[in-house]
Scaffold this active site. Structure first.
Site, PDB file in Angstrom:
ATOM      1  CG  ASP A 131     -22.949 -11.045  -5.328  1.00  0.00           C
ATOM      2  OD1 ASP A 131     -23.407 -12.096  -4.884  1.00  0.00           O
ATOM      3  OD2 ASP A 131     -23.593  -9.980  -5.303  1.00  0.00           O
ATOM      4  CG  ASP A 175     -14.921  -8.918  -3.239  1.00  0.00           C
ATOM      5  OD1 ASP A 175     -15.967  -9.601  -3.187  1.00  0.00           O
ATOM      6  OD2 ASP A 175     -14.921  -7.721  -3.561  1.00  0.00           O
TER       7      ASP A 175
END
Ligand SMILES: *[C@@H]1O[C@H](CO)[C@@H](O)[C@H](O)[C@H]1NC(C)=O
Ligand SMILES: *[C@@H]1O[C@H](CO)[C@@H](O)[C@H](O)[C@H]1NC(C)=O
Ligand SMILES: *[C@@H]1O[C@H](CO)[C@@H](O)[C@H](O)[C@H]1NC(C)=O
Ligand SMILES: *[C@@H]1O[C@H](CO)[C@@H](O)[C@H](O)[C@H]1NC(C)=O
Length: 482
Positions: A148, A351
């Site tokens: 992430d 993202d």
């Protein structure tokens, strides 16, 4: 040396469709869509890769550590996770906005020092979709981890004080590692306020609840038997309530953000010139494979078909995140009536963890209205949470969808295919193929009014993060096309 890791993904994908161009429209064969999620046998990577391969799996894949026992999230849960993600991003942005702007030479605000993480890491349950098996310690203990851009790598460590989602038996055991080191408070990498000989301890909490605590440690990170990073800093979580309600697949995350401690930053520090930080491909189909590449060589992309470069821009409200310069969105060739300044006002973040794409509310409303006009022949279906543009396709053989194009500040465009902008609900309802929604929503979180390109819209393209060159490349020819 050119360390290059081509990482195999095996993915269970929610939307399967073939597209065929028909002028400016596409049709979606019902029969191909009805193949739904293939359950064809998949070769699952076992443990740490050899050579330079690192296995990476979708958490719903039969290859995930939960195997076929993994429960599929409902659409509502998927949306809920996205909502939590937006809230997290908005809080990180608020915190960054409140803090003085870091000067480039100052110690950057790493995940270790982002104060907003106290409240917000707990808001991340289940938002991550892909896990990677990486090793930590000597000898390397194989651990299922998310990747992430959250600004800090964390691992659940033994002894575990209490359970979030991940079972403690999967956790990292420092006592079995010969290269494990605890940072002390005096270490420059410890930003916590503590005395100089104590371990660098941290607690994530709000006024009523402790989400996690632990200490900052270093040990050897092993991505494959030929790619290791010594003294890689992570938050070693003792108390872990962060993933309550999560499926419990991974015991932590590897951070690929711009943060000083991220793996991306570490890779760039040890790579030859002409190297990107990382790239990934999130395939759209069950039976195609994707990959994550650490430190890919940029010249490898110069001859790739269809490669497009878009500037990566920095954004003071989220200095550790990756932003692109989106300036327009066209539907069936007509730009929505907003000047570039409107798109740029709060930035467009990439993202990898939110599933869907979120737009500044007025921009989303305009896209939705045009999309509805183009889809007027189909009966609407009820909205599902953030996705409010849904259709009942029961009995429809071919669906004609409008074209959606993203335009960037340097003149590049990205034509989206239906696997990037439509979400079909086969997984969630009994019917074979009844509903579909525009996989875009309004960024309605009060402090996150920018745009966010989620993982679905990134599918079918390899996305190359050339962080030093401040650009990102979209490479369609190398990502899971059949
Ligand atoms: C602290 O977080 C917990 C768990 O999310 C939540 O239930 C509680 O309301 C929060 N407390 C405050 C004061 O925000
Ligand atoms: C974390 O919380 C547990 C339980 O309250 C406590 O025993 C432990 O010392 C704490 N660890 C750190 C590093 O603060
Ligand atoms: C979808 O359309 C079919 C056929 O018209 C109908 O039977 C069904 O009830 C509709 N479902 C919903 C949720 O509207
Ligand atoms: C940018 O975000 C702020 C709040 O974070 C909001 O007040 C403002 O309206 C946003 N600008 C645009 C153009 O959406």
């Amino acid at each position: 040396m050119g360390m290059r890791l081509a990482l195999l993904l095996c993915v269970l994908c929610l939307v399967v469709s073939h597209t065929h161009a028909h002028g400016s429209r596409r049709d979606l064969g019902r029969s191909s869509a009805e193949q739904a999620v293939s359950t064809s046998p998949t070769t699952c990577p076992a443990g740490l890769g050899s050579g330079n391969k690192l296995p990476l799996v979708h958490r719903l894949s039969p290859c995930s550590p939960l195997g076929s026992g993994a429960r599929k999230p409902s659409l509502h849960e998927t949306l809920h996770r996205d909502g939590l993600r937006l809230r997290y991003l908005s809080k990180v942005q608020q915190a960054a906005a409140a803090a003085p702007a870091p000067s480039p030479s100052a110690t950057p605000a790493s995940g270790l020092s982002v104060p907003a993480t106290q409240n917000v890491i707990s808001s991340l349950p289940g938002v991550y979709d892909y896990t990677v098996i990486a090793g930590y310690g000597t000898p390397a203990q194989p651990l299922p981890l998310y990747f992430d851009f959250s600004g800090m790598s964390n691992l659940r460590c033994k002894p575990c004080f209490s359970g979030g989602g991940a079972p403690c038996d999967l956790a990292f055991d420092p006592s079995r590692s010969s290269s494990f080191r605890s940072l002390t408070c005096g270490s420059p990498d410890c930003t916590e306020l503590c005395s100089s000989t104590a371990p660098c301890a941290f607690t994530f909490q709000n006024s009523t609840f402790v989400f996690a605590n632990g200490t900052v440690v270093t040990d050897t990170l092993t991505l494959s038997t030929s790619a290791t990073f010594e003294a890689f800093a992570v938050g070693c979580l003792q108390l872990d309530n962060m993933f309550i309600g999560h499926d419990g697949v991974a015991i932590g995350n590897i951070d690929l953000s711009r943060s000083r401690h991220s793996l991306a930053t570490r890779v760039l520090g040890s790579s030859p010139p002409g190297t990107a930080a990382f790239s990934y491909c999130l395939p759209a189909d069950t039976d195609t494979h994707g990959f994550l590449t650490i430190a890919p060589t940029l010249s490898d992309y110069s001859n790739a078909a269809g490669v497009k470069y878009v500037p990566l821009v920095t954004n003071p409200s989220g200095p550790n995140f990756y932003y692109v310069d989106l300036v327009a969105i066209a539907i069936n060739g007509n730009d929505l009536a907003f000047p570039p300044a409107e798109f740029r006002a709060n930035g467009t973040m990439i993202d990898a963890q939110s599933a869907f794409t979120y737009l500044n509310p007025p921009i989303y409303a305009a896209l939705r209205d045009e999309f509805r006009k183009a889809m007027a022949q189909y009966p609407p279906a009820p909205a599902f949470s953030d996705l409010d543009t849904c259709y009942n396709f029961t009995g429809v053989d071919k669906i004609y969808l409008p074209d959606i194009t993203l335009r960037f500040g340097n003149g590049e465009t990205m034509d989206l295919d239906d696997r990037q902008f439509m979400y079909f609900f086969r997984e969630h309802l009994q019917d074979a193929f009844p509903f579909g929604c525009l996989a875009f929503g309004a960024a309605a979180e009060e402090n996150f009014l920018g745009n966010l390109l989620g993982s679905q819209v990134q599918r079918t393209k390899e996305i190359v993060f050339d962080v030093l060159g401040s650009k990102v490349a979209f490479v369609p020819s190398r990502c899971g096309l059949r």
